[in-house]
Scaffold this active site. Structure first.
Site: not given
Ligand code: IVH
Length: 673
Positions: A36, A115, A289, A425
């Site tokens: 990161d 997430k 969101k 090594c």
């Molecule tokens: S929304 C257009 N909601 O995190 C937005 N993503 O780092 C679409 N992810 O690509 C993503 N939990 O694979 C969304 N509650 C959640 C999520 C989530 C995990 C993942 C997903 C995304 C990635 C981004």
């Protein structure tokens, strides 16, 4: 400015390299937090010097297509990624940006969900039936994993009544903690290596060639977003969307919370952080969101991510435990890495018994000693790390640790070069290194030799059959035949796999040679820039630095590696073994990839070309030139005296070209008839 450009190039290559290790190979090499940090630095430089930003920068990429054996699926609505907020200030700054963009119109609700730490997939239902499942890939094109996804119990084959004509659902495939622990218990009981973490295991399980293997893995799914839709209800908010998805029978996580006030979002994030390990699945953050779908529409997207959502990343968790001993492990490249043996501790979602200490300086700077109580962190839930000792608790009479002088694998001397952090090594013949080099060389992203896995490499090396990667091409099959597990078919397959690997393009070979800092992307860039090994060997360090995507660190590494006597000797032997040394395509000469997607086998003696020249010509035009004829072969070029391959091609109905027809193929990409 020049300095920034150089650093940007280098960061792009490093980010690309580690990205692939993580996403395409499911084998991370550095902690997520370090990765990161590289991305953050790159993004900051690109923001400071917008003239240096490019469309192919890894900061614009949202996933990796990797090298795939699955069919491609074009996403009609791209699968975007999320922007990250690494602390509360960044999280608040995001909400302020949102409000500004909306001209301070109020946001009635912020929707917070977890997430999930798995991998994104898109499920397409037509008239309520699951017709396709795809991974994210690069966001525009993913992999068709329908057969694999059908094995997941959570994913319904049919939606409940009232499903629209088309609905595409996005969500996360993951492996729960208890499923992961059960799988690892089985692995250990069977004497196999334990998997690293649930996320990588879920990804590996989903990308199995054989869906029957996926079916044995206990995978799960959470739906969190709608993609394409035709004929569904009018939805007003994200919350409504999730409720509707769950009435269709899709699994929707219960931890969705909506808040009107952003202070409540901040308080919620802290609560999730405190309770993250009460869940039976791993999370690495909270996704916030804008709930209202009309406001989402007004906010829109950047090239990479929606403006209406952000991922707040949870910081890695820390715990204390007793450091039992400091030992050294030898990596496949000979690097001696000190690590701590720990009293088992549950941190970052799994039980940790060992943690890296990186190098000699880190041990000294951290001043950790055997017997200390230490603080352990699982950064990004990937590689556990010892942070510091709890000095107040240090046992009396403890002594500073000193780096061992000899290799625990071969007894050879351990050497630390002036000015370098790492200790190595230096015995090139150290069995750990020999095995590591050969395993890497034959791995999927490199020369891709099927049947040349860890166990066989171990066996061949310990039986003295194999001492380096060039030896693969002169294996003594007579000695192997008859060993347990090496029946006639198995030996024939092994031999064919080895033969077939001779034709891999130069980029694959360079990656396979484990040159420091050279991942698949850099290897392809180097190969394409210099065309063939002769061109690369003739290049000066300045020539290399001038190539887009190669910074001074990579250039010096490649240049230095090529000049080592052991490398020269190895390359000579690979050359003699008939291994292809030409790039897949030669950039800068504007050749059209006329033969893209074609597999053209060459046999017998041609008048105008040596065998290698003929193969190189095919590869240079974007084709491949495998060593044997199969049902997938596009054509066989047969010169004088082509024997068994000719017979095989006739049997399979593969078109057979004489030299004149081969010339036409190279000129115009035309096949006869
Ligand atoms: S929304 C257009 N909601 O995190 C937005 N993503 O780092 C679409 N992810 O690509 C993503 N939990 O694979 C969304 N509650 C959640 C999520 C989530 C995990 C993942 C997903 C995304 C990635 C981004």
């Amino acid at each position: 400015m020049h300095e920034a450009a150089t650093r940007i190039d280098e960061l792009r290559a490093l980010v690309g390299y580690h990205f692939e290790r993580y996403h395409a190979e499911d084998e991370p090499e550095i902690p997520d937090a370090d990765y990161d940090a590289l991305v953050v630095e790159l993004r900051a430089l690109e923001a400071e010097y917008p003239e240096l930003a490019t469309n192919d920068s890894p900061t614009r990429r949202v996933g990796s297509a990797g090298r795939s054996t699955f069919d491609e699926v074009a996403h009609r609505v791209p699968l975007r990624s999320l922007d990250n907020a690494f602390d509360i200030d960044e999280l608040r700054a995001w909400s302020e940006r949102v409000l500004r963009r909306l001209d301070d119109d109020p946001v009635p609700a912020w929707a917070c969900e977890l997430k999930f730490d798995g991998l994104a997939v898109s499920l397409r239902y037509e008239d309520g039936h699951l017709v396709q499942a795809a991974t994210r890939g690069d966001g525009r094109v993913g992999e068709d994993v329908t057969a694999n996804v059908r094995t997941i119990d959570d994913v319904p084959d049919h939606l409940s009544d009232g499903a629209p004509a088309v609905v595409e659902v996005r969500g996360e495939v993951y492996m729960g903690r208890s499923a992961f622990e059960a799988l690892n218990a089985d692995q250990t009981a069977a004497g196999e290596r334990a998997y690293v973490n649930p996320r990588n295991t879920a990804a590996g399980s989903l990308r199995q060639k054989d869906a029957a293997v996926t079916a044995t893995r206990d995978l799960s799914f959470w739906a969190y977003q709608l993609g394409e839709m035709d004929g569904g209800p009018d939805l007003n908010s994200h919350g409504d969307t999730l409720t509707w998805l769950s009435t269709l029978g899709l699994p929707v996580n219960e931890h969705l919370h909506r808040f009107a006030d952003f202070d409540e979002v901040v308080a919620h994030v802290a609560r999730v952080e405190a309770s993250r390990h009460d869940l039976d699945y791993e999370i690495d953050g909270v996704v916030v969101k804008v709930d209202d779908l009309r406001l989402q529409e007004r906010l829109g997207f950047t090239a990479r991510a929606p403006r209406w959502a952000v991922a707040y990343k949870l910081p890695p968790e820390e715990r204390t435990t007793r450091l039992l001993n400091i030992e050294v492990s030898i990596g496949p490249g000979g690097q001696a890495t000190p690590f701590a043996r720990l009293e088992p501790v549950f941190v970052g979602g799994s039980t940790v018994t060992a943690a890296t200490l990186h190098n000699a300086d880190q041990v000294r700077e951290k001043d950790v000693r055997p017997g200390d109580l230490v603080v352990v962190r699982k950064a990004g839930d990937v590689i556990p790390e010892v942070l510091r000792p709890v000095l107040a608790d240090r046992p009396e009479g403890s002594r500073e640790w000193s780096f061992p002088k000899s290799c625990p694998e071969c007894g050879g001397p351990l050497v630390r070069l002036e000015g370098e952090a790492a200790t190595f090594c230096t015995d090139h013949a150290c069995p750990r290194q020999v095995r590591g080099r050969i395993e890497h060389f034959s791995s999927r992203g490199a020369m891709d030799i099927e049947g040349f896995g860890e166990q066989r490499v171990d066996l061949f090396v310990s039986e003295g059959l194999l001492a380096d990667v060039a030896g693969i091409y002169s294996l003594d099959y007579d000695r192997i035949s008859g060993w347990e597990g090496f029946g006639e078919t198995s030996v024939r397959n092994l031999r064919e796999a080895v033969e077939g690997s001779r034709d891999r393009p130069l980029g694959r070979l360079l990656f396979g040679l484990r040159i420091p800092h050279v991942g698949t992307t850099v290897a392809d860039v180097v190969a394409a820039a210099f065309g063939d090994l002769d061109g690369l060997e003739a290049a000066s360090i300045e020539d290399m630095e001038a190539v887009d995507g190669l910074g001074p660190v990579i250039a010096a590494s490649v240049y230095g590696w090529l000049r080592r006597p052991s490398s020269r000797d190895l390359l000579d032997r690979l050359r003699i073994a008939g291994v292809n040394l030409v790039a897949a395509s030669v950039v800068g000469t504007n050749v059209e990839p006329l033969l893209a997607g074609m597999a053209v086998v060459v046999t017998g003696t041609l008048a105008g070309y040596s065998r290698d020249e003929a193969k190189a010509a095919i590869v240079a035009l974007g084709g491949t030139s495998p060593g044997s004829v199969s049902a997938r072969t596009t054509a066989l070029v047969a010169g004088e005296g082509g024997g068994s391959k000719l017979a095989r091609a006739e049997e399979l109905g593969v078109p057979i070209l004489d030299e004149a027809a081969f010339d036409r193929l190279l000129d115009a990409g035309e096949l006869p008839g």
